[in-house]
Design a protein around this motif. Sequence first.
Motif, PDB file in Angstrom:
ATOM      1  N   LYS A 297       0.861  -1.178   0.000  1.00  0.00           N
ATOM      2  CA  LYS A 297       0.000   0.000   0.000  1.00  0.00           C
ATOM      3  C   LYS A 297       0.896   1.226   0.000  1.00  0.00           C
ATOM      4  O   LYS A 297       1.762   1.382   0.865  1.00  0.00           O
ATOM      5  N   ILE A 298       0.677   2.078  -1.001  1.00  0.00           N
ATOM      6  CA  ILE A 298       1.384   3.359  -1.060  1.00  0.00           C
ATOM      7  C   ILE A 298       0.344   4.441  -0.862  1.00  0.00           C
ATOM      8  O   ILE A 298      -0.704   4.439  -1.524  1.00  0.00           O
ATOM      9  N   THR A 299       0.604   5.347   0.046  1.00  0.00           N
ATOM     10  CA  THR A 299      -0.351   6.390   0.337  1.00  0.00           C
ATOM     11  C   THR A 299       0.368   7.705   0.594  1.00  0.00           C
ATOM     12  O   THR A 299       1.584   7.730   0.829  1.00  0.00           O
ATOM     13  N   LYS A 300      -0.374   8.760   0.528  1.00  0.00           N
ATOM     14  CA  LYS A 300       0.189  10.076   0.824  1.00  0.00           C
ATOM     15  C   LYS A 300      -0.030  10.405   2.289  1.00  0.00           C
ATOM     16  O   LYS A 300      -1.038  10.003   2.891  1.00  0.00           O
ATOM     17  N   ARG A 301       0.890  11.133   2.832  1.00  0.00           N
ATOM     18  CA  ARG A 301       0.795  11.567   4.222  1.00  0.00           C
ATOM     19  C   ARG A 301      -0.551  12.237   4.471  1.00  0.00           C
ATOM     20  O   ARG A 301      -1.009  13.055   3.678  1.00  0.00           O
ATOM     21  N   GLY A 302      -1.182  11.841   5.577  1.00  0.00           N
ATOM     22  CA  GLY A 302      -2.464  12.427   5.940  1.00  0.00           C
ATOM     23  C   GLY A 302      -3.667  11.592   5.525  1.00  0.00           C
ATOM     24  O   GLY A 302      -4.779  11.829   6.014  1.00  0.00           O
ATOM     25  N   GLN A 303      -3.445  10.619   4.648  1.00  0.00           N
ATOM     26  CA  GLN A 303      -4.544   9.755   4.214  1.00  0.00           C
ATOM     27  C   GLN A 303      -4.778   8.639   5.236  1.00  0.00           C
ATOM     28  O   GLN A 303      -3.897   8.314   6.034  1.00  0.00           O
TER      29      GLN A 303
ATOM     30  N   PHE B 216       1.626 -17.996  13.866  1.00  0.00           N
ATOM     31  CA  PHE B 216       1.801 -18.217  12.444  1.00  0.00           C
ATOM     32  C   PHE B 216       1.495 -16.892  11.742  1.00  0.00           C
ATOM     33  O   PHE B 216       0.408 -16.347  11.897  1.00  0.00           O
ATOM     34  N   PHE B 217       2.466 -16.413  10.983  1.00  0.00           N
ATOM     35  CA  PHE B 217       2.376 -15.089  10.397  1.00  0.00           C
ATOM     36  C   PHE B 217       1.847 -15.129   8.974  1.00  0.00           C
ATOM     37  O   PHE B 217       2.099 -16.080   8.217  1.00  0.00           O
ATOM     38  N   GLY B 218       1.128 -14.065   8.618  1.00  0.00           N
ATOM     39  CA  GLY B 218       0.776 -13.827   7.236  1.00  0.00           C
ATOM     40  C   GLY B 218       1.944 -13.199   6.497  1.00  0.00           C
ATOM     41  O   GLY B 218       3.010 -12.944   7.080  1.00  0.00           O
ATOM     42  N   SER B 219       1.734 -12.926   5.210  1.00  0.00           N
ATOM     43  CA  SER B 219       2.802 -12.380   4.366  1.00  0.00           C
ATOM     44  C   SER B 219       3.050 -10.902   4.610  1.00  0.00           C
ATOM     45  O   SER B 219       4.038 -10.360   4.136  1.00  0.00           O
ATOM     46  N   GLY B 220       2.134 -10.263   5.322  1.00  0.00           N
ATOM     47  CA  GLY B 220       2.336  -8.867   5.671  1.00  0.00           C
ATOM     48  C   GLY B 220       1.792  -7.897   4.646  1.00  0.00           C
ATOM     49  O   GLY B 220       1.541  -8.253   3.482  1.00  0.00           O
ATOM     50  N   THR B 221       1.576  -6.674   5.102  1.00  0.00           N
ATOM     51  CA  THR B 221       1.235  -5.553   4.225  1.00  0.00           C
ATOM     52  C   THR B 221       2.339  -4.521   4.360  1.00  0.00           C
ATOM     53  O   THR B 221       2.602  -4.026   5.463  1.00  0.00           O
ATOM     54  N   GLN B 222       3.009  -4.232   3.241  1.00  0.00           N
ATOM     55  CA  GLN B 222       4.079  -3.234   3.246  1.00  0.00           C
ATOM     56  C   GLN B 222       3.458  -1.864   2.980  1.00  0.00           C
ATOM     57  O   GLN B 222       2.886  -1.631   1.911  1.00  0.00           O
ATOM     58  N   LEU B 223       3.543  -0.987   3.975  1.00  0.00           N
ATOM     59  CA  LEU B 223       2.988   0.361   3.839  1.00  0.00           C
ATOM     60  C   LEU B 223       4.103   1.357   3.575  1.00  0.00           C
ATOM     61  O   LEU B 223       5.106   1.394   4.305  1.00  0.00           O
ATOM     62  N   SER B 224       3.909   2.159   2.538  1.00  0.00           N
ATOM     63  CA  SER B 224       4.821   3.269   2.245  1.00  0.00           C
ATOM     64  C   SER B 224       4.025   4.555   2.277  1.00  0.00           C
ATOM     65  O   SER B 224       3.051   4.694   1.532  1.00  0.00           O
ATOM     66  N   VAL B 225       4.435   5.470   3.131  1.00  0.00           N
ATOM     67  CA  VAL B 225       3.759   6.764   3.248  1.00  0.00           C
ATOM     68  C   VAL B 225       4.669   7.825   2.632  1.00  0.00           C
ATOM     69  O   VAL B 225       5.794   8.038   3.090  1.00  0.00           O
ATOM     70  N   LEU B 226       4.164   8.467   1.584  1.00  0.00           N
ATOM     71  CA  LEU B 226       4.984   9.440   0.850  1.00  0.00           C
ATOM     72  C   LEU B 226       4.806  10.855   1.387  1.00  0.00           C
ATOM     73  O   LEU B 226       3.758  11.171   1.953  1.00  0.00           O
TER      74      LEU B 226
END
Lengths: 113, 115
Positions: free
Chosen positions: B11-17, B105-115
């Motif tokens: 997930k890529i999002t902008k700051r504040g979202q 037991f872990f899932g694959s994860g969600t990689q968050l990038s906040v721009l």
Amino acid sequence: QKEVEQNSGPLSVPEGAIASLNCTYSDRGSQSFFWYRQYSGKSPELIMSIYSNGDKEDGRFTAQLNKASQYVSLLIRDSQPSDSATYLCAVTYSGAGSYQLTFGKGTKLSVIP
Amino acid sequence: DTGVSQNPRHKITKRGQNVTFRCDPISEHNRLYWYRQTLGQGPEFLTYFQNEAQLEKSRLLSDRFSAERPKGSFSTLEIQRTEQGDSAMYLCASSLGGWSNEKLFFGSGTQLSVL
């Protein structure tokens, strides 16, 4: 502050050698101890659990626990290049109703062919 | 079955979202955990559920974070007004529960990038 300490490495061993990974923890009341393997960009995968003092063996892996010294280790025999990963030590801390698993920062292992 | 499933993977999002992540645990597991992991660090505990009840929250979980597990099945983690410091891998894990012998037991994860 409850802490789990690991040497970040990298630890390099030749293929076929024994890799020895170490972990210390701060809370004497800790009850359950785990080793997770994490490949780069992947999620942690449980490889060993140990709950009482002594050694526990599973295939090429041996976990060792010494509660008096607050020390947990993982030995990997006959190391393979596919064992190259970061190994995370994790500890469950005691406390009523708490099942929080606390992780160390991990030790990066590199097995050289 | 399958293991723990997490969506989205990235997930890529902008700051504040605001962003929301979903986790579907292993079906017979009654405990569900959220962890956050940044580069070079081990996973850090955020919160955990026993069935639908949220029983423990880390101080890392600021007011901008909220997690739910309606009906004790899937869980969502929402981050409001995202900040660049929220960029991390968000990991969900589940376990059967039981006295102290927690195997997560872990899932694959969600990689968050906040721009």
